[in-house]
Design an enzyme around this catalytic site. Structure first.
Site, PDB file in Angstrom:
ATOM      1  N   ASP A  58     -10.849  -7.850  -9.444  1.00 50.59           N
ATOM      2  CA  ASP A  58     -10.101  -6.594  -9.444  1.00 50.59           C
ATOM      3  C   ASP A  58      -8.678  -6.752  -9.977  1.00 50.59           C
ATOM      4  OD1 ASP A  58      -8.784  -7.857  -7.348  1.00 50.59           O
ATOM      5  OD2 ASP A  58      -9.623  -6.570  -5.791  1.00 50.59           O
ATOM      6  N   ASN A  90       0.820  -1.209   0.000  1.00 50.03           N
ATOM      7  CA  ASN A  90       0.000   0.000   0.000  1.00 50.03           C
ATOM      8  C   ASN A  90       0.857   1.264   0.000  1.00 50.03           C
ATOM      9  OD1 ASN A  90      -2.760  -0.903  -0.090  1.00 50.03           O
ATOM     10  ND2 ASN A  90      -2.410  -1.789   1.919  1.00 50.03           N
TER      11      ASN A  90
END
Length: 210
Positions: free
Chosen positions: A178, A97
């Site tokens: 995704d 992230n």
């Protein structure tokens, strides 16, 4: 191919073998380890607990992974877990992230360094899971980000766990829609990757092998 920073709802669970005195394996990760898009029982940390039990090991797995977690968030939470769980082994699966947000690589490296140092100071062996980011972040940033994990394992003498999605992200049915998160069907393959690195660190005195 890493974790999604959009979904930040915490997913944290302790999967135990029923023995409070058992040695602990603490998993600090993001959505790749937090059962994103599946039942907790299907995630690789839960499958790891099953594998340990099946092989007679008394370890229990404490999964402190949170979807959307960054290295800063993990660092903030780590010491409390070290104090409370006193893990023998810490698996650090963080940084994806950070990369997707384009955070300074030095910040990511410093946070991971601090987590490794804290874990080692607490007496835990450390496994650092390699992360990767897409090439569209620029060649320089991507290369420096990717090499961070190798440099840290060399600096601290910890075990390197190859990128969890390396062997599965192009396989049909193993990635969610995704294109970022692995499916439940991919978790056994991820477990095998983890087991190859983890098993040599499991102490024989904590196992009863038939």
């Amino acid at each position: 191919m890493v974790c999604n920073v959009v979904h930040a709802a915490p997913v944290s669970s302790a999967v135990q073998a029923g023995n409070e005195a058992a040695p602990v394996i603490a998993v600090f990760g993001d959505s790749l380890s937090a059962a994103y898009g599946m039942e907790i029982s299907q995630s690789w940390p839960s499958l790891l607990q099953q594998r340990l039990i099946q092989n007679g090991y008394t370890y229990h797995v404490f999964n402190s992974s949170i979807t959307g977690e960054t290295t800063q968030g993990g660092l903030t939470r780590l010491q409390r877990v070290l104090d409370q769980q006193k893990p023998d082994i810490v698996i650090l699966e963080l940084g994806g992230n950070d990369g997707l947000r384009g955070l300074p690589i030095e910040t990511t490296r410093n946070n991971l360094s601090s987590m490794i140092e804290q874990s080692q100071a607490a007496g835990a062996a450390v496994i650092l899971a390699e992360m990767r980011i897409p090439p569209n972040y620029g060649r320089s940033y991507t290369e420096k980000f990717n090499e961070t994990y190798t440099l840290l394992t060399e600096q601290y003498g910890v075990s390197l766990l190859p990128f969890l999605l390396e062997e599965i992200f192009l396989e049909e049915g193993l990635m969610q829609a995704d294109g970022i998160h692995p499916t439940a069907e991919a978790q056994p393959a991820i477990l095998e990757q983890v087991w190859l690195v983890l098993q040599p660190l499991l102490t024989r005195q904590d196992a009863v092998i038939n």
